[in-house]
Design a protein around this motif. Structure first.
Motif, PDB file in Angstrom:
ATOM      1  N   ARG A 187       0.886  -1.114  -0.071  1.00 53.83           N
ATOM      2  CA  ARG A 187      -0.052  -0.139   0.115  1.00 53.83           C
ATOM      3  C   ARG A 187       0.745   1.081   0.150  1.00 53.83           C
ATOM      4  NH1 ARG A 187      -3.325  -0.303   5.342  1.00 53.83           N
ATOM      5  NH2 ARG A 187      -2.945   1.956   5.554  1.00 53.83           N
ATOM      6  N   PHE A 188       0.334   2.447  -0.118  1.00 52.70           N
ATOM      7  CA  PHE A 188       1.221   3.603  -0.059  1.00 52.70           C
ATOM      8  C   PHE A 188       0.737   4.504   1.095  1.00 52.70           C
ATOM      9  CE2 PHE A 188       2.135   7.943  -1.486  1.00 52.70           C
ATOM     10  CZ  PHE A 188       3.563   7.635  -1.897  1.00 52.70           C
ATOM     11  N   ASP A 189       1.656   4.902   2.047  1.00 54.65           N
ATOM     12  CA  ASP A 189       1.417   5.818   3.084  1.00 54.65           C
ATOM     13  C   ASP A 189       2.913   6.821   2.615  1.00 54.65           C
ATOM     14  OD1 ASP A 189       1.564   7.339   5.079  1.00 54.65           O
ATOM     15  OD2 ASP A 189       0.904   5.753   6.619  1.00 54.65           O
ATOM     16  N   ALA A 190       2.426   8.050   2.355  1.00 52.65           N
ATOM     17  CA  ALA A 190       3.554   9.016   1.904  1.00 52.65           C
ATOM     18  C   ALA A 190       4.469   9.289   3.033  1.00 52.65           C
ATOM     19  CB  ALA A 190       2.928  10.270   1.317  1.00 52.65           C
ATOM     20  N   TRP A 191       3.943   9.081   4.489  1.00 51.25           N
ATOM     21  CA  TRP A 191       4.647   9.969   5.525  1.00 51.25           C
ATOM     22  C   TRP A 191       5.875   8.594   5.930  1.00 51.25           C
ATOM     23  CZ3 TRP A 191       4.637  14.454   7.017  1.00 51.25           C
ATOM     24  CH2 TRP A 191       3.477  15.111   6.917  1.00 51.25           C
ATOM     25  N   VAL A 192       5.603   7.207   5.347  1.00 48.69           N
ATOM     26  CA  VAL A 192       6.567   6.137   5.475  1.00 48.69           C
ATOM     27  C   VAL A 192       7.242   6.108   4.282  1.00 48.69           C
ATOM     28  CG1 VAL A 192       6.720   3.549   5.874  1.00 48.69           C
ATOM     29  CG2 VAL A 192       4.799   4.844   6.958  1.00 48.69           C
ATOM     30  N   TRP A 193       6.860   6.259   3.208  1.00 49.54           N
ATOM     31  CA  TRP A 193       7.731   5.914   1.852  1.00 49.54           C
ATOM     32  C   TRP A 193       8.657   7.330   1.771  1.00 49.54           C
ATOM     33  CZ3 TRP A 193       8.180   2.141  -1.436  1.00 49.54           C
ATOM     34  CH2 TRP A 193       7.165   1.097  -1.348  1.00 49.54           C
ATOM     35  N   LEU A 194       8.607   8.250   1.981  1.00 49.40           N
ATOM     36  CA  LEU A 194       9.172   9.490   1.832  1.00 49.40           C
ATOM     37  C   LEU A 194      10.360   9.642   2.878  1.00 49.40           C
ATOM     38  CD1 LEU A 194       9.662  12.220   0.364  1.00 49.40           C
ATOM     39  CD2 LEU A 194       8.175  13.426   2.187  1.00 49.40           C
ATOM     40  N   PRO A 195      10.305   9.182   4.100  1.00 48.12           N
ATOM     41  CA  PRO A 195      11.669   9.104   4.863  1.00 48.12           C
ATOM     42  C   PRO A 195      12.469   7.981   4.461  1.00 48.12           C
ATOM     43  CG  PRO A 195       9.697   9.359   5.944  1.00 48.12           C
ATOM     44  CD  PRO A 195       9.117   9.238   4.886  1.00 48.12           C
ATOM     45  N   LEU A 196      11.949   6.716   3.818  1.00 47.70           N
ATOM     46  CA  LEU A 196      12.544   5.636   3.374  1.00 47.70           C
ATOM     47  C   LEU A 196      13.211   5.943   2.101  1.00 47.70           C
ATOM     48  CD1 LEU A 196      10.242   2.769   4.371  1.00 47.70           C
ATOM     49  CD2 LEU A 196      12.243   3.257   5.522  1.00 47.70           C
ATOM     50  N   ILE A 197      12.607   6.619   1.104  1.00 46.33           N
ATOM     51  CA  ILE A 197      13.082   7.083  -0.026  1.00 46.33           C
ATOM     52  C   ILE A 197      14.400   8.129   0.255  1.00 46.33           C
ATOM     53  CG2 ILE A 197      12.689   8.387  -2.041  1.00 46.33           C
ATOM     54  CD1 ILE A 197      10.232   7.324  -2.237  1.00 46.33           C
ATOM     55  N   LEU A 198      14.026   9.031   1.127  1.00 46.98           N
ATOM     56  CA  LEU A 198      15.141   9.831   1.485  1.00 46.98           C
ATOM     57  C   LEU A 198      16.314   9.174   1.931  1.00 46.98           C
ATOM     58  CD1 LEU A 198      13.296  12.922   2.884  1.00 46.98           C
ATOM     59  CD2 LEU A 198      14.332  12.853   0.575  1.00 46.98           C
ATOM     60  N   VAL A 199      16.195   8.388   3.008  1.00 42.46           N
ATOM     61  CA  VAL A 199      17.422   7.694   3.731  1.00 42.46           C
ATOM     62  C   VAL A 199      17.931   6.992   2.683  1.00 42.46           C
ATOM     63  CG1 VAL A 199      18.077   5.861   5.223  1.00 42.46           C
ATOM     64  CG2 VAL A 199      16.380   7.807   5.977  1.00 42.46           C
TER      65      VAL A 199
END
Length: 281
Positions: free
Chosen positions: A26-38
């Motif tokens: 599924r997609f939760d921007a608050w989880v995906w965004l930090p993981l993509i940045l890290v």
């Protein structure tokens, strides 16, 4: 990342979901965004390091870090999180991946050529955060508070606590494994023996909680007392399986601690039997 949300993409009446249904993302921007940045920061730094010093940052470390990111995505962004109320064992399995699998992969993925001065501002902050006594106190607080009935019940039925608990387990696991594996030796001055004792002490609270779940004659947590559990398990069976999951997840850390203690004892024995060098003229 609500753990108590209604199922999305899964049949609410299906109590025997397949593995593919559980792992559907599924997609939760608050989880995906930090993981993509890290992940982006890590692999850009890795690529730059490989160009200038190919041997300073081995490829296997990047592979382990990538696996840590993949595991984090799976346990925090799969459809399995929508079935928390139907399986305590599934819930605990996800938490243990975040606490005991992702952290060692991420810590081992860190390059060893990074040097942080203990006198720098960052070095002073990290030396406090990674102090074994500070880490032990935080880890014990997370385990004890969130596994007493009041805390665990809150993690199930409230969206805020449900989203917070996986993050706390991940943070606590990262700190614990950072003490055990010592990725920043310039600011972590603990000996092999100290780290071994720390590993044993940090593993005891989790083993104690697991033992309570294994041998309790009744269901301890209100949301699961009359829950319809996945795969035709009873709530008490779910709780017992959760105990086994937590106990087995804690064994690798305990094993590493024992190896460290054995290495420390061997060092002590060798230092006591070595012949002192002859005096210089």
């Amino acid at each position: 990342m609500s753990l108590a949300a209604a199922p999305s993409g899964l049949d609410a009446n299906n109590l025997s979901p397949s593995l593919s249904e559980l792992l559907a993302l599924r997609f939760d921007a608050w989880v995906w965004l930090p993981l993509i940045l890290v992940g982006g920061w890590y692999f850009v730094a890795f690529a730059r390091s490989r160009k200038t010093s190919p041997n300073a940052w081995p490829i296997w470390r990047a592979v382990l870090f990538g696996l840590a990111l993949i595991c984090t995505v799976i346990v925090t962004q799969s459809q399995a999180i929508t079935l928390t109320l139907n399986s305590m064992a599934l819930y605990m399995g996800r938490l243990m991946v975040l606490a005991e699998l992702v952290p060692p992969l991420a810590v081992l993925g860190m390059p060893r050529h990074l040097k942080i001065s203990r006198e720098s501002a960052l070095g002073r902050v990290l030396s406090v955060i990674l102090d074994p006594w500070v880490v032990l106190a935080l880890w014990v607080a997370i385990l004890i508070f969130w596994n007493i009935p009041a805390g665990f019940n809150a993690s199930i039925v409230t969206n805020t606590a449900g989203a917070l608990l996986p993050g706390l387990y991940l943070l606590g696991g990262l700190l614990v494994w950072s003490v055990i594996l010592r990725p920043l030796p310039s600011i972590q001055g603990r000996s092999l023996g100290n780290r071994g004792w720390f590993g044993l002490l940090s593993g005891l609270p989790m083993m104690a909680v697991a033992a309570v779940w294994l041998y309790s004659p009744k269901v301890l947590y209100t949301p699961y007392v009359s829950a319809l559990c996945l795969w035709n398990l009873t709530p008490l069976q779910n709780q017992s399986i959760s105990g086994w999951i937590m106990m087995l997840a804690g064994l690798p850390g305990m094993a590493v601690a024992l190896v460290q203690l054995m290495g420390w004892l061997i060092e002590l024995a060798d230092s006591g039997t070595q012949t002192p060098p002859p005096p210089t003229a």
